[in-house]
Design an enzyme around this catalytic site. Structure first.
Site, PDB file in Angstrom:
ATOM      1  N   ARG A 183       0.779  -1.775   3.042  1.00 19.76           N
ATOM      2  CA  ARG A 183      -0.410  -1.173   3.637  1.00 19.76           C
ATOM      3  C   ARG A 183      -0.015  -0.187   4.730  1.00 19.76           C
ATOM      4  O   ARG A 183       1.087  -0.279   5.303  1.00 19.76           O
ATOM      5  CB  ARG A 183      -1.292  -2.258   4.279  1.00 19.76           C
ATOM      6  CG  ARG A 183      -2.042  -3.109   3.250  1.00 19.76           C
ATOM      7  CD  ARG A 183      -3.120  -2.265   2.592  1.00 19.76           C
ATOM      8  NE  ARG A 183      -4.055  -2.995   1.770  1.00 19.76           N
ATOM      9  CZ  ARG A 183      -3.967  -3.144   0.439  1.00 19.76           C
ATOM     10  NH1 ARG A 183      -2.936  -2.661  -0.212  1.00 19.76           N
ATOM     11  NH2 ARG A 183      -4.911  -3.768  -0.225  1.00 19.76           N
ATOM     12  N   GLU A 221      -6.365   0.077   9.548  1.00 25.69           N
ATOM     13  CA  GLU A 221      -5.545  -0.365   8.400  1.00 25.69           C
ATOM     14  C   GLU A 221      -6.166   0.190   7.141  1.00 25.69           C
ATOM     15  O   GLU A 221      -7.386   0.303   7.032  1.00 25.69           O
ATOM     16  CB  GLU A 221      -5.547  -1.905   8.372  1.00 25.69           C
ATOM     17  CG  GLU A 221      -4.700  -2.524   7.270  1.00 25.69           C
ATOM     18  CD  GLU A 221      -5.504  -3.059   6.095  1.00 25.69           C
ATOM     19  OE1 GLU A 221      -4.898  -3.675   5.210  1.00 25.69           O
ATOM     20  OE2 GLU A 221      -6.738  -2.839   6.020  1.00 25.69           O
ATOM     21  N   ARG A 251       2.406  -6.753  -0.361  1.00 30.11           N
ATOM     22  CA  ARG A 251       1.182  -6.074   0.084  1.00 30.11           C
ATOM     23  C   ARG A 251       1.610  -4.949   1.018  1.00 30.11           C
ATOM     24  O   ARG A 251       1.930  -5.176   2.187  1.00 30.11           O
ATOM     25  CB  ARG A 251       0.253  -7.047   0.796  1.00 30.11           C
ATOM     26  CG  ARG A 251      -1.153  -6.497   0.967  1.00 30.11           C
ATOM     27  CD  ARG A 251      -2.127  -7.504   1.521  1.00 30.11           C
ATOM     28  NE  ARG A 251      -3.490  -7.043   1.424  1.00 30.11           N
ATOM     29  CZ  ARG A 251      -4.283  -7.221   0.382  1.00 30.11           C
ATOM     30  NH1 ARG A 251      -3.857  -7.862  -0.683  1.00 30.11           N
ATOM     31  NH2 ARG A 251      -5.515  -6.755   0.380  1.00 30.11           N
ATOM     32  N   CYS A 296     -11.229   0.941   1.490  1.00 30.81           N
ATOM     33  CA  CYS A 296     -10.110   1.676   0.924  1.00 30.81           C
ATOM     34  C   CYS A 296     -10.337   2.109  -0.521  1.00 30.81           C
ATOM     35  O   CYS A 296      -9.560   2.887  -1.032  1.00 30.81           O
ATOM     36  CB  CYS A 296      -8.853   0.816   1.027  1.00 30.81           C
ATOM     37  SG  CYS A 296      -9.087  -0.839   0.398  1.00 30.81           S
TER      38      CYS A 296
END
Ligand SMILES: C[S@@+](CC[C@H](N)C(=O)[O-])C[C@H]1O[C@@H](n2cnc3c(N)ncnc32)[C@H](O)[C@@H]1O
Length: 416
Positions: A260, A215, A258, A168
């Protein structure tokens, strides 16, 4: 029973001796993948290597008196597992799997824990970082293959689900601003990391898994005014998959903010996918703190003064990093790979002392890893691995939905 580590070493030695041309770097991956699935369908394993492993395992079994009866079964009969004692391997392969999956950009196996819990059998993993490979092996008894760009998609075994938390950095906010500042490429233009999505695509085109489970950082959605995300969606749809995504904050499941982007893509017009609803009050950080923590985690007075000075200056300028002691009644800030550098994302207040950093075990808990998970020995390595990893409980809930979807589809297919 044969012991995993001894068997691995024996086969490795035999193979290297008799097949010196075998892909040297990948020999551990070949052997350990074969031990998990003793078939010919292991990447880079030739038919003669397979026969060789079979006869070796049979003679090793024969040497073990109590196992003599097992010999009556030819090794290929152990299609899903050999009689191996996975001593000290907390997450050995599933014995009677209900589906198969592959684990790309596997890191330390956050996806794998959740998929195995649903009855999934991993038939291929890839991760090029040698430290992450070691942690992965310690936990799953398998060494992932290296650079995915060098793996011919035809070599990869068939599978139901492709899992990938693809790198990412080219899309993350921090990554983009750092790359902008350095005038280097980000997103797909980043040649080393940005194009890995297309490696996923080439594997999907060849293997046609039923589900893709991806993800990435939330910034992927808005990156380059949404163009990057459009390319991803359009590419996936153009190869015959539905594309569903949801941006999820993990903090009702783990004590960490978090956020995502999770993507689930279903083959043959079976979409859209229904994501589970993840809601509820955020979990406080104090719930996962260790009781006794070594003083080596306490940051020096000099570092703490430096953090405070920079925070004050940056607040006045309205830009740059700020470091505060964490509020233990709230979830922690997002754990990042660089946390080990100075811990500024999450510092735990201490009575009459400068604050301390989280321990690696606390980081494992922030990401929802089970207590039995074996953590990498070096602190910096462990911090990087957990910072890069996924929040396992979020993956678990999505994996449950995917497994249900596969079961329903199977029922429909058998009715027809
Ligand atoms: C965002 S992390 C994924 C972490 C993983 N989902 C987990 O639970 O630990 C991306 C991973 O991709 C790996 N990686 C990057 N480029 C790669 C490549 N070309 N081949 C294989 N692995 C690669 C990195 O080393 C990193 O561990």
């Amino acid at each position: 029973m044969l012991k995993y580590k001894e068997l691995k070493l024996a086969l490795e030695e035999f193979l290297l001796e008799d097949f010196p041309h075998a892909e040297g770097d990948e020999i551990e991956a070949i052997v350990t993948h074969w031990l998990q699935t003793p078939s010919k369908k292991v990447p880079f394993l030739t038919a003669s290597m397979h026969e060789y492993c079979v006869s070796r395992v049979q003679s090793l079994l024969a040497e073990s008196e109590e196992e003599r009866f097992l010999i009556k079964q030819p090794v290929p009969a152990y299609r899903f597992s050999l009689p191996i004692e996975w001593t000290n391997i907390p997450f050995p392969p599933v014995q009677h799997p209900s589906f198969t999956f592959i684990d790309l950009f596997a890191g330390i196996g956050g996806f794998r824990i959740a998929m195995q819990e649903q009855g999934g059998k991993c038939v291929f993993s890839s991760e090029w970082d040698p430290h992450a490979q070691k942690t992965y092996e310690a936990n799953f008894g398998e060494v992932p293959y290296g650079d995915i760009r060098k793996i011919n998609e035809k070599e990869i075994p068939d599978h139901d689900i492709l899992c990938a938390g693809f790198p990412c950095q080219p899309f993350s906010l921090a990554g983009v601003s750092a790359r902008n500042a350095l005038h280097t490429a980000h997103g797909f233009a980043c040649e080393t990391q940005g194009t890995l999505f297309f490696d996923i695509v080439r594997i999907v085109k060849e293997k046609r898994p039923r589900v893709l489970f991806l993800e990435n950082v939330k910034n992927l959605v808005g990156h380059d005014e949404g163009k990057t995300f459009s390319v991803i969606r359009n590419t996936i749809e153009s190869i015959g998959y539905s594309f569903s995504y949801k941006v999820i904050d993990a903090s009702p499941l783990v004590p960490q903010k978090r956020v995502r982007c999770y993507m689930v893509c279903l083959r043959d017009g079976k979409g859209p996918f229904d994501f589970p609803v993840i809601s509820g009050p955020p979990i406080p950080l104090r719930t996962i703190l260790e009781k006794e923590v070594d003083d080596s985690y306490t940051i020096s007075a000099k570092l703490w003064q430096g953090h405070k000075r920079r925070t004050k200056n940056n607040l006045a300028r309205g830009t740059g990093f700020t470091a505060f002691c964490a509020d233990l009644d709230k979830p922690a800030n997002t754990l990042v790979a660089r946390y080990g550098k100075d811990g500024k994302e999450c510092l735990i207040p201490q009575k009459s002392k400068t604050p301390r950093m989280l321990t690696p075990r606390e980081c494992a808990r922030l990401q929802g890893f089970p207590e039995s998970f074996i953590i990498a020995p070096g602190k910096t390595t462990a911090y990087r691995q957990f910072g890069n990893s996924v929040a396992v409980p979020v993956i678990r809930l999505i994996a449950e939905e995917i497994a249900t979807h596969l079961r329903q589809n199977k029922k429909e297919r058998t009715k027809k």
